[in-house]
Design a protein around this motif. Structure first.
Motif, PDB file in Angstrom:
ATOM      1  N   LYS A  55       0.920  -1.486   0.065  1.00 19.43           N
ATOM      2  CA  LYS A  55       0.406   0.207   0.246  1.00 19.43           C
ATOM      3  C   LYS A  55       0.594   1.288   0.370  1.00 19.43           C
ATOM      4  CE  LYS A  55      -3.902  -2.277   1.869  1.00 19.43           C
ATOM      5  NZ  LYS A  55      -4.832  -2.062   3.542  1.00 19.43           N
ATOM      6  N   ASP A  56       1.347   1.175   0.957  1.00 17.70           N
ATOM      7  CA  ASP A  56       2.632   2.525   0.515  1.00 17.70           C
ATOM      8  C   ASP A  56       3.237   2.536  -0.811  1.00 17.70           C
ATOM      9  OD1 ASP A  56       2.716   2.726   3.378  1.00 17.70           O
ATOM     10  OD2 ASP A  56       4.467   1.488   3.709  1.00 17.70           O
TER      11      ASP A  56
ATOM     12  N   PHE B 126       0.439   3.951  -2.983  1.00 14.20           N
ATOM     13  CA  PHE B 126       0.416   5.165  -2.757  1.00 14.20           C
ATOM     14  C   PHE B 126       1.708   6.524  -2.761  1.00 14.20           C
ATOM     15  CE2 PHE B 126       1.294   9.554  -0.084  1.00 14.20           C
ATOM     16  CZ  PHE B 126      -0.172   9.958   0.209  1.00 14.20           C
ATOM     17  N   PHE B 127       3.098   5.936  -2.827  1.00 10.31           N
ATOM     18  CA  PHE B 127       3.811   6.499  -3.559  1.00 10.31           C
ATOM     19  C   PHE B 127       3.587   6.556  -5.123  1.00 10.31           C
ATOM     20  CE2 PHE B 127       8.323   6.670  -6.140  1.00 10.31           C
ATOM     21  CZ  PHE B 127       8.733   7.295  -5.672  1.00 10.31           C
TER      22      PHE B 127
ATOM     23  N   ILE C  60       0.933   7.202  -6.566  1.00  8.07           N
ATOM     24  CA  ILE C  60      -0.514   8.058  -6.963  1.00  8.07           C
ATOM     25  C   ILE C  60       0.242   9.369  -6.940  1.00  8.07           C
ATOM     26  CG2 ILE C  60      -1.890   7.927  -4.947  1.00  8.07           C
ATOM     27  CD1 ILE C  60      -2.620   7.830  -8.468  1.00  8.07           C
ATOM     28  N   SER C  61       1.102   9.757  -5.544  1.00  9.13           N
ATOM     29  CA  SER C  61       1.393  10.492  -4.963  1.00  9.13           C
ATOM     30  C   SER C  61       2.316  11.763  -5.896  1.00  9.13           C
ATOM     31  CB  SER C  61       2.007  10.638  -3.630  1.00  9.13           C
ATOM     32  OG  SER C  61       3.693   9.886  -3.969  1.00  9.13           O
ATOM     33  N   THR C  62       2.907  11.230  -6.998  1.00  7.47           N
ATOM     34  CA  THR C  62       4.067  11.376  -8.043  1.00  7.47           C
ATOM     35  C   THR C  62       2.315  12.254  -8.996  1.00  7.47           C
ATOM     36  OG1 THR C  62       3.274  10.011  -9.309  1.00  7.47           O
ATOM     37  CG2 THR C  62       5.452   9.945  -7.923  1.00  7.47           C
ATOM     38  N   LYS C  63       1.202  12.647  -9.011  1.00  6.14           N
ATOM     39  CA  LYS C  63       0.251  12.951  -9.624  1.00  6.14           C
ATOM     40  C   LYS C  63      -0.139  13.970  -9.087  1.00  6.14           C
ATOM     41  CE  LYS C  63      -0.237  12.054 -13.357  1.00  6.14           C
ATOM     42  NZ  LYS C  63       0.262  12.483 -14.352  1.00  6.14           N
ATOM     43  N   MET C  64      -0.322  14.256  -8.008  1.00  9.74           N
ATOM     44  CA  MET C  64      -0.549  15.368  -6.525  1.00  9.74           C
ATOM     45  C   MET C  64       0.343  16.648  -6.978  1.00  9.74           C
ATOM     46  SD  MET C  64      -1.748  13.278  -3.640  1.00  9.74           S
ATOM     47  CE  MET C  64      -2.005  11.645  -3.602  1.00  9.74           C
ATOM     48  N   LEU C  65       1.605  16.907  -7.808  1.00 12.26           N
ATOM     49  CA  LEU C  65       2.527  17.505  -7.795  1.00 12.26           C
ATOM     50  C   LEU C  65       1.507  18.489  -8.686  1.00 12.26           C
ATOM     51  CD1 LEU C  65       4.455  19.862  -6.856  1.00 12.26           C
ATOM     52  CD2 LEU C  65       5.930  17.922  -8.399  1.00 12.26           C
TER      53      LEU C  65
ATOM     54  N   PRO D 208       2.698   6.177 -13.063  1.00 15.26           N
ATOM     55  CA  PRO D 208       1.786   5.958 -11.823  1.00 15.26           C
ATOM     56  C   PRO D 208      -0.135   5.440 -12.361  1.00 15.26           C
ATOM     57  CG  PRO D 208       3.040   7.941 -11.626  1.00 15.26           C
ATOM     58  CD  PRO D 208       3.218   7.765 -12.610  1.00 15.26           C
TER      59      PRO D 208
ATOM     60  N   TRP E 135      -1.717   1.570 -11.127  1.00 21.05           N
ATOM     61  CA  TRP E 135      -3.189   1.548 -10.672  1.00 21.05           C
ATOM     62  C   TRP E 135      -4.508   1.196 -11.919  1.00 21.05           C
ATOM     63  CZ3 TRP E 135      -5.154   3.184  -5.860  1.00 21.05           C
ATOM     64  CH2 TRP E 135      -3.912   3.793  -5.338  1.00 21.05           C
TER      65      TRP E 135
END
Length: 293
Positions: A123-124, A127-128, A130-135, A170, A174
């Motif tokens: 899960k970590d 999350f890593f 998909i977190s690259t798409k948050m910036l 990413p 997913w």
């Protein structure tokens, strides 16, 4: 006289006959179908109007009210082809194809490992990804520009290939992970009991099952890469110019050339439309993969 009364055996109902053409014709009218058609035509109208405008002269494209009846011409397509759109199309096609291939080569093993062969901290890792798409992209463009300039890849198509791969990977992981999760793990166990290696099991058992999902993921990556504008306009100039950047060149201080811009946009949209049409069967199966148990 002997009684011959016997209990009547229950009669099984015959299976329902398939709906005939006459029955479909007399099906009850639903107003929601009309609403669906209106919404679909509303979404399709801008595309149809763009294609229609591409066959007009500039004078016919500027009329008020719009002119529906005119003499079609190919002058705008000829002018667009003479203006050098071929180079931009080739750059976009190369960057899109190469980045999509790299995304699939890296994403399929990652999705398989995170679904059918999960490990600790899965899960970590997700999350890593998909977190690259948050910036926001605009927040990263300055350091990216400095890095690309320092390594000598400014106005180079390989810089876009690397960035498009990082942009789509990413999402691809997913998406493909959700497709791999629909494959029963017992299939791998059965294949291993038959003596198949892990690579053989994946190649001959798993990949044929998830091929519609992989095709849908590939088409999503193609669309994202083909339409990407921000990286291309900031990191390319002439040699690596892609089709979205090329279309901006028709917006000048003298005004908009509507007919010529529509012709260029039609040529730019045609490859993606053809790709979707070719992969439509696998795309529909991939998008509905696992929707019905």
């Amino acid at each position: 006289m002997m009684s011959t009364d016997t209990a009547a055996a229950p009669v099984e109902s015959a299976p329902a006959a398939p709906e005939t053409k006459r029955a479909r014709k007399h099906r009850k009218f639903s107003p929601w179908s009309v609403v669906a058609w209106i919404v679909a035509l509303g979404f399709f109208f801008p595309v149809a109007w763009m294609v229609l405008t591409a066959f007009k002269q500039e004078g016919d494209a500027y009329t008020t009210p719009p002119k529906l009846f005119f003499t079609p011409t190919l002058d705008q397509f000829k002018a667009v082809l003479d203006s050098g759109i071929g180079t931009a199309l080739l750059n976009s096609a190369f960057a899109t194809a190469m980045s999509t291939i790299v995304v699939l080569v890296l994403g399929v093993p990652a999705a398989f490992a995170l679904s059918l062969r999960p490990v600790r901290k899965t899960k970590d890792a997700l999350f890593f990804f998909i977190s690259t798409k948050m910036l926001p992209i605009v927040a990263a463009i300055i350091p990216l520009y400095v890095i690309v300039n320092d390594i000598g890849l400014l106005d180079n198509i390989w810089a876009l290939i690397i960035l498009y791969t990082a942009m789509n990977l990413p999402i691809a992981v997913w998406m493909m992970r959700s497709f791999f999760l629909e494959v029963p793990g017992e299939l791998l166990e059965a294949a291993s009991m038959d003596g198949a290696s892990l690579w053989t099991s994946v190649r001959e058992v798993i990949l044929p099952l998830v091929s519609p999902g992989i095709a849908a993921t590939a088409l999503i990556c193609v669309i994202f890469s083909w339409n990407e504008f921000f990286f291309a306009v900031n990191l390319t100039a002439v040699q690596a110019q892609t089709i979205p950047v090329f279309l901006v060149g028709f917006i000048t201080g003298e005004g908009l050339y509507w007919a010529r811009l529509s012709a260029a946009a039609t040529l730019a949209a045609l490859p993606v439309i053809l790709a979707g049409w070719v992969a439509q069967n696998k795309l529909v199966r991939g998008l509905s993969f696992g929707a019905i148990k």
